[in-house]
Write an enzyme that holds these catalytic residues in place. Structure first.
Site, mmCIF file in Angstrom:
data_model
loop_
_atom_site.group_PDB
_atom_site.id
_atom_site.type_symbol
_atom_site.label_atom_id
_atom_site.label_comp_id
_atom_site.label_asym_id
_atom_site.label_seq_id
_atom_site.Cartn_x
_atom_site.Cartn_y
_atom_site.Cartn_z
ATOM 1 C CB SER A 144 57.906 47.300 46.156
ATOM 2 O OG SER A 144 59.089 48.049 45.292
ATOM 3 C CE1 TYR A 157 54.808 47.980 41.506
ATOM 4 C CE2 TYR A 157 56.549 48.780 42.941
ATOM 5 C CZ TYR A 157 55.928 47.925 42.482
ATOM 6 O OH TYR A 157 56.363 46.334 42.722
HETATM 7 P P1 NDP Z 1 54.692 39.007 37.734
HETATM 8 O O1 NDP Z 1 54.348 40.072 36.378
HETATM 9 O O2 NDP Z 1 55.622 37.763 37.239
HETATM 10 O O3 NDP Z 1 53.687 38.531 38.393
HETATM 11 C C1 NDP Z 1 52.447 39.429 38.713
HETATM 12 C C2 NDP Z 1 51.117 38.302 39.125
HETATM 13 O O4 NDP Z 1 50.315 39.271 39.544
HETATM 14 C C3 NDP Z 1 50.810 37.396 38.032
HETATM 15 O O5 NDP Z 1 50.674 36.295 38.433
HETATM 16 C C4 NDP Z 1 49.392 38.055 37.865
HETATM 17 O O6 NDP Z 1 48.587 37.257 37.386
HETATM 18 C C5 NDP Z 1 48.980 38.857 38.857
HETATM 19 N N1 NDP Z 1 47.995 39.711 38.638
HETATM 20 C C6 NDP Z 1 48.333 41.026 38.320
HETATM 21 N N2 NDP Z 1 47.254 41.669 38.036
HETATM 22 C C7 NDP Z 1 46.252 41.071 38.354
HETATM 23 C C8 NDP Z 1 44.723 41.099 38.581
HETATM 24 N N3 NDP Z 1 44.074 42.406 38.110
HETATM 25 N N4 NDP Z 1 44.010 40.116 39.173
HETATM 26 C C9 NDP Z 1 44.641 39.040 39.346
HETATM 27 N N5 NDP Z 1 45.838 38.586 39.193
HETATM 28 C C10 NDP Z 1 46.692 39.617 38.765
HETATM 29 O O7 NDP Z 1 55.537 40.014 38.628
HETATM 30 P P2 NDP Z 1 56.239 39.551 40.084
HETATM 31 O O8 NDP Z 1 56.224 38.462 40.287
HETATM 32 O O9 NDP Z 1 57.470 40.597 39.858
HETATM 33 O O10 NDP Z 1 55.301 40.464 40.948
HETATM 34 C C11 NDP Z 1 54.643 39.985 42.162
HETATM 35 C C12 NDP Z 1 54.720 41.076 43.270
HETATM 36 O O11 NDP Z 1 55.825 41.513 43.595
HETATM 37 C C13 NDP Z 1 53.889 42.316 42.935
HETATM 38 O O12 NDP Z 1 53.001 42.657 43.934
HETATM 39 C C14 NDP Z 1 55.066 43.250 42.705
HETATM 40 O O13 NDP Z 1 54.744 44.488 42.712
HETATM 41 C C15 NDP Z 1 55.904 42.701 43.758
HETATM 42 N N6 NDP Z 1 57.337 43.115 43.415
HETATM 43 C C16 NDP Z 1 58.162 42.793 42.502
HETATM 44 C C17 NDP Z 1 59.396 42.947 42.450
HETATM 45 C C18 NDP Z 1 60.282 42.728 41.452
HETATM 46 O O14 NDP Z 1 61.537 43.106 41.474
HETATM 47 N N7 NDP Z 1 60.061 41.549 40.582
HETATM 48 C C19 NDP Z 1 60.264 44.085 43.305
HETATM 49 C C20 NDP Z 1 59.160 44.475 44.608
HETATM 50 C C21 NDP Z 1 57.843 43.970 44.494
HETATM 51 P P3 NDP Z 1 48.125 36.986 35.670
HETATM 52 O O15 NDP Z 1 49.038 36.840 34.634
HETATM 53 O O16 NDP Z 1 47.223 35.633 35.614
HETATM 54 O O17 NDP Z 1 47.034 38.126 35.523
#
Ligand code: NDP
Length: 254
Positions: A144, A157
Site C-alpha cells: 500500500s 494497517y
Molecule cells: P476489496 O474490499 O474490494 O477487496 C478485499 C478482498 O479481500 C475481498 O475480495 C475479500 O473477499 C478479501 N478478504 C478480506 N478479508 C478476508 C479474509 N479474512 N479471508 C479471505 N478473504 C478476505 O478491497 P481492495 O481491492 O481495495 O483491496 C485489495 C488489497 O489491496 C488489500 O490488501 C488492500 O489492503 C490493498 N490496497 C488497496 C488500496 C485501495 O486504494 N483500494 C490501496 C492500497 C492497498 P470477501 O469479500 O469474499 O471476504
C-alpha cells in the site's frame, strides 16, 4: 517466445473475487493462466469465476478465511488438486479498521495484522512445496502507500503493509535458489469497496487524492492487470524482492 505468456500456468489470487484482486485475476486470465479466486463470499466468488470464464480462461473458486492457517492450506490444496499445479500466488486479501491509535482494541490490531500480513506468510509457506515441485514460482504480495507513508487513522494497517515489504525481501532472498521470485505491489488510491468506506469515513479524501496524484485520478482495478502479468510471467524472472508502486505517481509527488 512471448515473455508475458502464462499458458499452462496456474494462479491463485486471495481476495480475487473483487477489487484489485479481480483486476489482477483478469490480467492473468487474459495472458492464458488458469485462475483460482479465493474469498469468503461464495456469491462474489461465483460471479468472478463466470467473468474470468467469459474471457476464455479456466477458472475456479474456493472459500477461504485467510486468518485461519488450516483454511489457507486447504485453499492451496484445492488449487493444486483442481488444476494439477501451482505457479503463481497473489496475496491480496486485505482489510482496514480506521480509528485514532488510542481507540483500537487489541483484537482489532490482531484482525488487521492477521488478515493483511500473517496470512501472506501462511499462504506463501503453504504454496512453497507446490512451487518447488513445479520448478519455481511467483509470489506477489499487495502492500500500500502505507508501506511507505504513515496515516493517523491507520496504525495497524500501516504496520501490516510496512511488514509486507520487509517480508517480501526476506522471502525473496530465501527462495531465489528455488527459482521463486517474490515481489510486492504498492497500490495508490484505487476505487474499490475498501476505499468507498474510506471516502465515507475520511472527509475530503476524494479530492485530496485527485489533487495529490500526478495522473489526476483515482486508480481503477484494471490498472493492476499489467503489473500482475509482468510479475507472474517469465518477463520478471530476474526481478525479485522489489516493491513496485502502481499509484499514478502519488508516491513521487514532493
Ligand atoms: P476489496 O474490499 O474490494 O477487496 C478485499 C478482498 O479481500 C475481498 O475480495 C475479500 O473477499 C478479501 N478478504 C478480506 N478479508 C478476508 C479474509 N479474512 N479471508 C479471505 N478473504 C478476505 O478491497 P481492495 O481491492 O481495495 O483491496 C485489495 C488489497 O489491496 C488489500 O490488501 C488492500 O489492503 C490493498 N490496497 C488497496 C488500496 C485501495 O486504494 N483500494 C490501496 C492500497 C492497498 P470477501 O469479500 O469474499 O471476504
Amino acid at each position: 517466445m512471448n515473455p508475458f505468456d502464462l499458458s499452462h500456468r496456474v494462479a491463485l489470487v486471495t481476495g480475487g473475487n473483487g477489487g484489485i484482486g479481480l483486476g489482477m485475476a483478469r490480467g492473468l486470465a487474459q495472458a492464458g493462466a488458469a485462475v483460482v479466486v479465493a474469498g469468503r463470499n461464495s456469491q462474489k466468488n461465483e460471479t468472478a469465476v463466470a467473468e474470468l470464464q467469459t474471457l476464455g480462461a479456466k477458472a475456479a473458486s474456493v472459500i477461504v478465511n485467510v486468518t485461519e492457517q488450516a483454511s489457507c492450506e486447504a485453499m492451496i490444496a484445492f488449487a493444486v488438486e483442481h488444476f494439477g499445479r501451482l505457479d503463481i500466488l497473489i496475496n491480496n486479501a486485505g482489510t482496514n479498521i480506521r480509528k485514532q491509535p488510542m481507540d483500537y482494541a487489541l483484537a482489532e490490531w490482531h484482525e488487521v495484522l492477521e488478515t493483511n500480513l500473517t496470512s501472506a506468510f501462511v499462504c506463501s509457506q503453504a504454496a512453497y512445496p507446490a512451487m518447488t515441485k513445479a520448478g519455481g514460482g511467483k509470489i506477489i504480495n499487495i502492500g500500500s502507500m502505507m508501506s511507505i507513508f504513515g496515516a493517523s487513522f491507520a496504525v495497524p494497517y500501516a504496520a501490516s503493509k510496512g511488514g509486507i515489504v520487509q517480508m517480501t525481501k526476506a522471502l525473496a532472498t530465501a527462495w531465489a535458489k528455488d527459482n521463486i521470485q517474490v515481489n510486492a505491489v504498492l497500490p495508490g488510491w484505487i476505487d474499490t469497496d475498501l476505499t468507498k468506506k474510506a471516502r465515507e469515513q475520511v472527509e475530503g479524501l476524494h479530492d485530496k487524492v485527485v489533487q495529490r496524484t500526478p495522473a489526476g485520478r483515482w486508480g481503477v482495478t484494471d490498472d493492476f492487470a499489467g503489473i500482475a502479468v509482468f510479475l507472474a510471467s517469465p518477463a520478471s524472472d530476474f526481478v525479485t524482492g522489489t516493491a513496485i508502486p502502481v499509484d499514478g505517481g502519488y508516491s513521487v509527488q514532493g
